[in-house]
Write an enzyme that holds these catalytic residues in place. Structure first.
Site, short mmCIF file in Angstrom:
data_model
loop_
_atom_site.label_atom_id
_atom_site.label_comp_id
_atom_site.label_asym_id
_atom_site.label_seq_id
_atom_site.Cartn_x
_atom_site.Cartn_y
_atom_site.Cartn_z
N GLU A 76 0.83 -1.21 0.00
CA GLU A 76 0.00 0.00 0.00
C GLU A 76 0.87 1.26 0.00
O GLU A 76 0.63 2.19 -0.77
CB GLU A 76 -0.93 0.04 1.23
CG GLU A 76 -1.96 -1.08 1.32
CD GLU A 76 -2.99 -1.07 0.21
OE1 GLU A 76 -3.04 -0.11 -0.56
OE2 GLU A 76 -3.73 -2.07 0.10
N ARG A 94 -8.70 3.82 -8.23
CA ARG A 94 -8.17 3.60 -6.89
C ARG A 94 -9.36 3.38 -5.97
O ARG A 94 -10.39 4.05 -6.10
CB ARG A 94 -7.34 4.81 -6.40
CG ARG A 94 -6.23 5.24 -7.33
CD ARG A 94 -5.30 4.12 -7.69
NE ARG A 94 -4.76 3.45 -6.51
CZ ARG A 94 -4.25 2.24 -6.52
NH1 ARG A 94 -4.25 1.51 -7.62
NH2 ARG A 94 -3.77 1.70 -5.43
N ASN A 102 1.29 3.88 -3.08
CA ASN A 102 0.96 5.30 -2.87
C ASN A 102 2.05 6.21 -3.41
O ASN A 102 1.78 7.20 -4.08
CB ASN A 102 0.79 5.58 -1.38
CG ASN A 102 -0.66 5.48 -0.94
OD1 ASN A 102 -1.54 5.24 -1.74
ND2 ASN A 102 -0.89 5.65 0.35
#
Lengths: 149, 135
Positions: A47, A105, A51
């Site tokens: 994650e 997303r 990002n």
């Protein structure tokens, strides 16, 4: 108490997402975590790195820096980019919020990270990048049991 | 197998990337897509492209997504699933998820996907329930 530390830096290419999570999972394996805990570690690394790739360096690639310390039953993970930063940190951390709906997303990245670790903190400055700081305790770690003896 | 007759080789295809494999099989208006490996931001692109192509060629397709072979999935995977759900709905189809492996259970749970999508334990259960719902 058993202690160890490692640093990684790599380009913000999506190919490096699996590399980063496997590297950290292998490193923390020294603490003898459960499969579930390993999965959680892989997920939070994925994650944070994703990002940085999508939001930190949307136009040109830059470096992502990963620092991982293990000590006893504790893992500390710091993932930093020197990308464009997050304008509104509070909004970014709202479940289901995404600044990039065009990329499909889900807006669940921060929520997942927060749920899978014990301490979670983000700092970001527009134009200067983002740092994600996470701490996780491996509750079933053999080293945790030893340290109590 | 009774259903095998309705499947032709022409209707089966496979996509491979380094960490992920997508295998699909069409049974009339149902597309059964099985994912094996790791579904992240990197592998999501190929899955999205191939499934969308199939859905656009056959509007009204109902999708059964078999996740039993997944060893990893993060929020990028959730994005792909939600995106396909929206697309299928807009084209008049239904979507179901079958066989959630233990490794991705927690991510799926946090996402709240179960509130909007049908989850079944097997492909045959999904086919039976979905066909029933369509009549």
């Amino acid at each position: 108490m058993f202690e160890n530390e490692m640093n990684l830096s790599f380009l913000s290419l999506s190919e490096n997402e699996s590399f980063a999570r496997v590297a950290v999972a292998s490193f923390v394996a020294q603490l003898d975590p459960t499969l579930e805990e390993i999965n959680e570690v892989k997920t939070v690394v994925s994650e944070a790195v994703t990002n940085s790739i999508i939001h930190g360096y949307p136009e040109k690639n830059g470096y992502i820096y990963l620092n991982c310390k293990i000590s006893g039953d504790r893992m500390e993970l710091i993932i930093t980019d020197h990308g464009i930063g997050i304008k509104d940190l509070e909004q970014a951390q709202q479940p289901l919020y995404t600044s990039r709906p065009d990329l499909e997303r889900s807006g669940m990245g921060f929520t997942i990270m927060e749920s899978f670790v014990d301490q979670f903190h983000v700092t970001s400055e527009e134009g200067n990048g983002t740092t994600i700081h996470m701490v996780k305790y491996f509750k079933t770690s053999k080293r945790a049991i030893y340290s109590e003896v | 197998m009774g259903t095998a007759k309705s499947v032709t080789r022409r209707n089966e295809w496979q996509v491979m990337s380094v960490n992920l494999e997508l295998t699909t099989k069409r049974e009339h208006q149902f597309l059964i897509a099985a994912l094996t490996g790791e579904l992240d931001h990197h592998s999501a692109e190929a899955v999205r492209g191939k499934l969308d192509l199939e859905l656009e060629i056959h509007p009204g397709t109902h999708l059964i997504l078999d996740l039993s072979g997944l060893t990893f999935m993060d929020s990028s995977g959730l994005g792909v699933i939600l995106g396909r759900y929206r697309k299928i709905k807009s084209l008049g189809g239904e979507m179901a998820i079958v066989n959630i492996p233990h490794a991705i259970e927690k991510v799926v749970q946090i996402s709240g996907l179960h509130k909007i999508m049908h989850f079944y334990r097997s492909k045959s259960e999904a086919l039976r329930e979905m066909k029933g719902g369509l009549h």
